[in-house]
Motif scaffolding. Structure first.
Motif, PDB file in Angstrom:
ATOM      1  N   PRO A  71       0.810  -1.218   0.000  1.00 57.43           N
ATOM      2  CA  PRO A  71       0.000   0.000   0.000  1.00 57.43           C
ATOM      3  C   PRO A  71       0.847   1.274   0.000  1.00 57.43           C
ATOM      4  CG  PRO A  71      -0.937  -1.605   1.493  1.00 57.43           C
ATOM      5  CD  PRO A  71       0.372  -2.165   1.033  1.00 57.43           C
ATOM      6  N   ASP A  72       1.935   1.285   0.785  1.00 56.89           N
ATOM      7  CA  ASP A  72       2.781   2.484   0.847  1.00 56.89           C
ATOM      8  C   ASP A  72       3.465   2.754  -0.488  1.00 56.89           C
ATOM      9  OD1 ASP A  72       2.105   2.985   3.452  1.00 56.89           O
ATOM     10  OD2 ASP A  72       3.857   1.961   4.307  1.00 56.89           O
ATOM     11  N   GLU A  73       3.945   1.700  -1.164  1.00 54.78           N
ATOM     12  CA  GLU A  73       4.592   1.873  -2.454  1.00 54.78           C
ATOM     13  C   GLU A  73       3.606   2.409  -3.491  1.00 54.78           C
ATOM     14  OE1 GLU A  73       5.991  -2.059  -3.124  1.00 54.78           O
ATOM     15  OE2 GLU A  73       7.932  -1.757  -2.144  1.00 54.78           O
ATOM     16  N   ALA A  74       2.406   1.850  -3.481  1.00 60.77           N
ATOM     17  CA  ALA A  74       1.382   2.293  -4.426  1.00 60.77           C
ATOM     18  C   ALA A  74       0.959   3.734  -4.136  1.00 60.77           C
ATOM     19  CB  ALA A  74       0.177   1.357  -4.359  1.00 60.77           C
ATOM     20  N   ARG A  75       0.887   4.096  -2.847  1.00 59.07           N
ATOM     21  CA  ARG A  75       0.483   5.455  -2.468  1.00 59.07           C
ATOM     22  C   ARG A  75       1.514   6.475  -2.972  1.00 59.07           C
ATOM     23  NH1 ARG A  75      -0.076   4.473   2.254  1.00 59.07           N
ATOM     24  NH2 ARG A  75      -2.350   4.278   2.407  1.00 59.07           N
ATOM     25  N   LYS A  76       2.795   6.139  -2.874  1.00 62.58           N
ATOM     26  CA  LYS A  76       3.843   7.027  -3.361  1.00 62.58           C
ATOM     27  C   LYS A  76       3.728   7.233  -4.867  1.00 62.58           C
ATOM     28  CE  LYS A  76       7.250   5.959   0.247  1.00 62.58           C
ATOM     29  NZ  LYS A  76       8.574   5.344   0.539  1.00 62.58           N
ATOM     30  N   ARG A  77       3.418   6.160  -5.603  1.00 62.56           N
ATOM     31  CA  ARG A  77       3.248   6.280  -7.042  1.00 62.56           C
ATOM     32  C   ARG A  77       2.035   7.143  -7.373  1.00 62.56           C
ATOM     33  NH1 ARG A  77       5.673   2.289 -10.639  1.00 62.56           N
ATOM     34  NH2 ARG A  77       7.324   1.182  -9.526  1.00 62.56           N
ATOM     35  N   ALA A  78       0.970   6.954  -6.589  1.00 63.16           N
ATOM     36  CA  ALA A  78      -0.235   7.759  -6.805  1.00 63.16           C
ATOM     37  C   ALA A  78       0.038   9.231  -6.536  1.00 63.16           C
ATOM     38  CB  ALA A  78      -1.366   7.239  -5.908  1.00 63.16           C
ATOM     39  N   ASP A  79       0.834   9.509  -5.526  1.00 65.38           N
ATOM     40  CA  ASP A  79       1.161  10.894  -5.186  1.00 65.38           C
ATOM     41  C   ASP A  79       1.967  11.548  -6.315  1.00 65.38           C
ATOM     42  OD1 ASP A  79       2.966  12.714  -2.667  1.00 65.38           O
ATOM     43  OD2 ASP A  79       0.908  13.011  -3.327  1.00 65.38           O
ATOM     44  N   LYS A  80       2.854  10.807  -6.939  1.00 66.19           N
ATOM     45  CA  LYS A  80       3.622  11.327  -8.070  1.00 66.19           C
ATOM     46  C   LYS A  80       2.702  11.601  -9.258  1.00 66.19           C
ATOM     47  CE  LYS A  80       8.072   9.173  -6.943  1.00 66.19           C
ATOM     48  NZ  LYS A  80       9.120   8.216  -7.405  1.00 66.19           N
ATOM     49  N   LEU A  81       1.740  10.700  -9.456  1.00 74.03           N
ATOM     50  CA  LEU A  81       0.788  10.897 -10.542  1.00 74.03           C
ATOM     51  C   LEU A  81      -0.060  12.147 -10.296  1.00 74.03           C
ATOM     52  CD1 LEU A  81      -0.391   7.195 -11.086  1.00 74.03           C
ATOM     53  CD2 LEU A  81       1.003   8.554 -12.648  1.00 74.03           C
ATOM     54  N   ARG A  82      -0.459  12.346  -9.039  1.00 72.33           N
ATOM     55  CA  ARG A  82      -1.274  13.523  -8.678  1.00 72.33           C
ATOM     56  C   ARG A  82      -0.486  14.811  -8.949  1.00 72.33           C
ATOM     57  NH1 ARG A  82      -2.255  16.659  -4.125  1.00 72.33           N
ATOM     58  NH2 ARG A  82      -0.629  15.562  -2.972  1.00 72.33           N
ATOM     59  N   ALA A  83       0.818  14.775  -8.641  1.00 66.13           N
ATOM     60  CA  ALA A  83       1.656  15.944  -8.882  1.00 66.13           C
ATOM     61  C   ALA A  83       1.787  16.224 -10.378  1.00 66.13           C
ATOM     62  CB  ALA A  83       3.032  15.725  -8.259  1.00 66.13           C
TER      63      ALA A  83
END
Length: 430
Positions: A71-83
């Motif tokens: 979950p943490d790895e996926a959340r970091k990727r999602a945060d990069k996508l949001r940026a």
């Protein structure tokens, strides 16, 4: 859209429903866990492209399977996508273009990593990998997956017509691979190109060895591991640079042991090649296989098989030592093609396959009147129907039944057998 923080506990507890649904994360807007009716779970990121706002179309990017990311790895990727969305980028559109360009080789690697090795038994996964590496990638690997046609797969299937069973298995693997690609969004959805390839009819080829053939086979294995088997030179090939003397093939002690274990146990090839010393119990005469084709399995060792194991020096993790034996990256031996080809050629058994040794083991048991249920247990069959293929060899119970019936009828008739034990038939009508 905010919900709960997506953690491993949330992922594990999210059960499947009649329709797919998404649990959104409370920390990163748009990040969610998508759960399908099949039980498949993946991480996604939803957003509105362009200037945003509710007038913009909502888009979704699949980050990956829950088996691939925490979950943490996926959340970091999602945060990069949001940026990236905030600065005007469209990750879904970029990813769509990349997906359209995925090759069959890339699709195959993802298929093996994310589906086969996760959801299939080790032996089955190895069989899939062999088919993909030896048949699929050499022919289709460089093609764009989205462009592969039914005719191209049919041509591959036709070119393998001399081995109809393997041709059918290869087509089935390709079909499963494309289904995975469509489901995971690795390429645009369309009709599976392997679905319309007509399979060959497979006739069960059962090759059993006679006593004389087994004697030749045993002698050939002994010669191969000691003095060596003379080379068979193909007169049509150029061999002028080869030395004229000492043209022999010597197989290793472990290769010879593998062949003998296949003969004495009736085990499948990969059950022997992937056998680890920790699963060998010589004291009780058992092999405990944690993951065979049919799941967890116990093989009962007979005296000849135990003798083979008792005299085989442990080199590494696996009983049948491969080239990487004893190293940190030790892997099981991949196959026995070269030693088996040399041995069977010398024994004059070119039509015998390695898998026929399993059939031969079963035939001795069935012919000896041990009964199909016992044969099934020895082979590790989970379905009685699988063992039924040896029913025609199980003649002993039928013979006993015939003798019992004949004796009862003879007694009822008050007759006696002639000394020759043969009742002559009268000439003419009855």
């Amino acid at each position: 859209m905010a919900g709960v923080k997506i953690t491993k506990r949330v992922v594990d507890s999210a059960g499947s429903r009649a329709t797919r649904y998404t649990i959104f994360d409370s920390e990163v807007k748009g990040f969610g866990l998508r759960v399908y009716p099949s039980g498949l779970k993946s991480y996604v990121f939803e957003y509105r492209a362009g200037e945003g706002g509710r007038s913009a179309a909502k888009k979704r990017v699949t980050i990956g399977s829950t088996t691939e990311f925490t979950p943490d790895e996926a959340r970091k990727r999602a945060d990069k996508l949001r940026a990236s969305v905030k600065v005007g980028e469209d990750p879904q559109g970029d990813k769509a273009k990349a997906r359209a360009a995925v090759t069959v080789e890339e699709l195959a690697k993802d298929f093996l990593k994310e589906h086969v090795k996760v959801k299939r038994a080790q032996n089955t996964a190895s069989a899939y990998e062999d088919i993909i590496e030896n048949h699929v990638i050499p022919r289709l690997g460089k093609l764009k997956a989205k462009d592969v046609s039914t005719s191209q797969i049919a041509k591959l299937h036709y070119d393998m017509r001399d081995t109809p069973s393997m041709a059918n298995k290869t087509t089935a693997v390709i079909s499963s691979m494309f289904s995975f690609g469509f489901k995971m969004g690795l390429m645009p959805k369309r009709e599976n190109p392997a679905n319309d390839v007509e399979k060959y009819e497979e006739e069960g080829v059962e090759r059993y060895l006679s006593t004389a053939e087994l004697e030749r086979l045993g002698a050939a294995i002994h010669i191969a591991e000691t003095e060596g088997i003379p080379w068979a030179i193909d007169p049509e090939k150029k061999t002028k640079h080869l030395r004229k003397e000492n043209r022999v093939t010597i197989i290793s002690q472990h290769a010879a042991a593998a062949l003998r274990l296949l003969i004495f146990t009736g085990a499948r090839l990969r059950e022997i090649l992937h056998l680890e010393w920790q699963h060998v119990d010589l004291e009780r005469g058992l092999l405990f296989l944690p993951d065979s084709k049919t799941g967890k399995k116990t093989i009962v060792l007979n005296a000849p098989a135990m003798d083979v194991l008792a005299n085989l020096p442990p080199i590494g993790r696996y009983v049948i030592a491969g080239e990487s034996a004893g190293t940190e990256d030790e892997k099981p031996r991949a196959d026995l093609k070269r030693p088996w080809q040399a041995v069977r050629r010398h024994a004059g058994l070119n039509d015998v396959r390695v898998h026929d040794l399993r059939h031969n083991f079963a035939s001795f048991g069935a012919g000896g009147g041990m009964g199909l249920p016992i044969i099934g247990k020895l082979l590790g069959h989970t379905q009685a129907a699988t063992t039924q293929r040896y029913a025609h060899l199980d003649a002993d119970p039928v013979r006993r039944a015939s003798e019992a019936i004949g004796t009862q009828i003879l007694d009822a008739m008050g007759g006696r057998l002639r000394k020759s034990n043969v009742v002559p038939m009268k000439k003419g009508g009855g």
